[in-house]
Scaffold this active site. Sequence first.
Site, short mmCIF file in Angstrom:
data_model
loop_
_atom_site.label_atom_id
_atom_site.label_comp_id
_atom_site.label_asym_id
_atom_site.label_seq_id
_atom_site.Cartn_x
_atom_site.Cartn_y
_atom_site.Cartn_z
N ASP A 155 0.93 -1.19 0.04
CA ASP A 155 0.04 0.00 -0.13
C ASP A 155 0.89 1.28 -0.09
O ASP A 155 2.22 1.29 0.62
CB ASP A 155 -0.86 0.04 1.09
CG ASP A 155 -1.84 -1.11 1.30
OD1 ASP A 155 -2.17 -1.53 0.20
OD2 ASP A 155 -2.53 -1.16 2.30
N ARG A 158 -1.45 -0.66 -8.18
CA ARG A 158 -3.12 -0.22 -8.23
C ARG A 158 -2.95 1.27 -8.07
O ARG A 158 -2.40 2.06 -7.52
CB ARG A 158 -3.28 -0.65 -6.73
CG ARG A 158 -4.79 -0.26 -6.32
CD ARG A 158 -4.74 -0.19 -4.68
NE ARG A 158 -4.95 -1.52 -4.11
CZ ARG A 158 -4.50 -1.90 -3.01
NH1 ARG A 158 -4.06 -1.24 -2.30
NH2 ARG A 158 -4.52 -2.98 -2.64
P1 FDA Z 1 -14.31 9.70 -4.09
O1 FDA Z 1 -13.67 9.80 -2.82
O2 FDA Z 1 -14.13 10.81 -5.02
O3 FDA Z 1 -15.76 9.18 -4.04
C1 FDA Z 1 -16.64 8.96 -5.24
C2 FDA Z 1 -17.77 8.21 -4.79
O4 FDA Z 1 -17.59 6.92 -4.30
C3 FDA Z 1 -18.47 8.94 -3.67
O5 FDA Z 1 -19.50 10.10 -4.24
C4 FDA Z 1 -19.28 7.70 -3.05
O6 FDA Z 1 -20.32 7.61 -4.01
C5 FDA Z 1 -18.33 6.77 -3.34
N1 FDA Z 1 -17.64 6.38 -2.03
C6 FDA Z 1 -16.19 6.89 -1.96
N2 FDA Z 1 -15.93 6.42 -0.81
C7 FDA Z 1 -17.00 6.05 -0.01
C8 FDA Z 1 -17.12 5.42 1.07
N3 FDA Z 1 -16.18 5.36 2.28
N4 FDA Z 1 -18.38 4.91 1.56
C9 FDA Z 1 -19.24 4.84 0.69
N5 FDA Z 1 -19.22 5.35 -0.69
C10 FDA Z 1 -18.07 6.00 -1.02
N6 FDA Z 1 -5.30 5.33 -0.59
C11 FDA Z 1 -3.92 5.42 -0.47
O7 FDA Z 1 -3.78 6.61 -0.19
N7 FDA Z 1 -3.16 4.50 -0.44
C12 FDA Z 1 -3.55 3.01 -0.64
O8 FDA Z 1 -2.71 2.42 -0.56
C13 FDA Z 1 -5.18 2.91 -1.04
N8 FDA Z 1 -5.46 1.60 -1.24
C14 FDA Z 1 -6.86 1.68 -1.73
C15 FDA Z 1 -7.02 0.29 -2.15
C16 FDA Z 1 -8.37 0.32 -2.69
C17 FDA Z 1 -9.03 -1.15 -3.22
C18 FDA Z 1 -9.26 1.24 -2.58
C19 FDA Z 1 -10.52 1.14 -3.26
C20 FDA Z 1 -8.88 2.49 -2.09
C21 FDA Z 1 -7.60 2.76 -1.67
N9 FDA Z 1 -7.15 3.85 -1.29
C22 FDA Z 1 -5.69 4.12 -0.74
C23 FDA Z 1 -7.98 5.01 -0.94
C24 FDA Z 1 -8.19 5.88 -1.87
O9 FDA Z 1 -7.20 6.79 -2.14
C25 FDA Z 1 -9.43 6.91 -1.82
O10 FDA Z 1 -9.38 7.46 -0.57
C26 FDA Z 1 -10.65 6.23 -1.80
O11 FDA Z 1 -10.78 5.08 -2.53
C27 FDA Z 1 -12.05 7.14 -2.11
O12 FDA Z 1 -11.76 7.56 -3.52
P2 FDA Z 1 -12.68 7.42 -4.58
O13 FDA Z 1 -11.95 6.90 -5.96
O14 FDA Z 1 -13.81 5.86 -4.46
O15 FDA Z 1 -13.47 8.58 -5.12
#
Ligand code: FDA
Length: 299
Positions: free
Chosen positions: A105, A158
């Site tokens: 990560d 990733r």
């Molecule tokens: P964004 O935050 O813009 O959200 C878009 C939409 O997604 C929201 O409007 C909502 O609908 C939905 N959504 C997002 N989060 C939600 C929640 N908690 N509950 C419900 N709905 C939600 N970061 C990092 O810095 N280092 C890492 O190693 C990782 N590893 C990692 C692995 C995996 C498999 C995922 C999915 C994410 C990570 N992350 C991470 C976290 C990532 O950087 C980020 O903070 C979150 O995924 C939220 O970003 P989104 O792309 O989902 O979009």
Amino acid sequence: MSSRFVAGMTVDEVLRAAEAIQQQGIASTLDSLGENVTTPQEAQRSADIYHRLLDAIQSRRLNANVSVKLTQMGMDLDTHHEQARSIVSDLVDHAVAANTFVRVDMEGCEYTQATIDLVRALHAKPANRGHVGIVIQAYLYRSAADIAALTQEGIRIRLCKGAYKEPPDLAYPQKSHVDGNFVKLTRQLLDTAGNANNDAASVANNGSVTGIYHGIATHDDAMVEAAKSYVKEKNIDRHSFEFQMLYGVRRDLQRALVAEGYNVRVYVPFGAEWYPYFMRRLAERPANVLFLAKNMLKS
Ligand code: FDA
């Protein structure tokens, strides 16, 4: 309340969760929660849990791998990160033997370069090719250059938006710019996936795909749509990459993507140190607090 986002406290519980997810056609990556350990013994104890997970993945034939944080493996314990390097190296050796994969990560910006250096060093060992990968954050300005260098070496990435509070000289402060960069970087990654005509990236990772098998990690419909339309436009094999989401988040979207024939992997966290992780998930989307409170009142 945390059980919506955390799959229990024990190894047995997370394995049961991974099996249930697998029955829905979804792969998993298992994360034993915890970060920033302060003693070598603590780091080794954290690693021991991962060794148990790797044994179980092999013996139960789970479609799963593991995700580890370097600060949990002792990254802060010595300036040259010898402790973390040795612990993660053992984990990758174990993953090779178990025919699975270790995802490192990405944490805050003070660890970016050291994480990249460590993963590159581990991946340089020929036996480890395709068995250790990294995470790149779209909010960092440096990420396009990092992806170019890492994919040149065949390292699986990733892509996520990034979860830490970073200064504006290193990271895009505006969400719209992070989103724009995420789309750009998704394309950059997909250009090195399975059927891309790119010799530098044509490494076999698990024997079934040629090219680099990356993960697009997001719950954002717009990001998912952008990836899908690029795949269509460039005629990229749907199985040459995977979408990744967090346990308990956008389960509707996870199922829909599986139904459309895409590979989906869920990040499944577990363990006693669930609290900071749980709070980060609530902070990301305040509506979750309401959602959980309603469910609590119902039960
Ligand atoms: P964004 O935050 O813009 O959200 C878009 C939409 O997604 C929201 O409007 C909502 O609908 C939905 N959504 C997002 N989060 C939600 C929640 N908690 N509950 C419900 N709905 C939600 N970061 C990092 O810095 N280092 C890492 O190693 C990782 N590893 C990692 C692995 C995996 C498999 C995922 C999915 C994410 C990570 N992350 C991470 C976290 C990532 O950087 C980020 O903070 C979150 O995924 C939220 O970003 P989104 O792309 O989902 O979009």
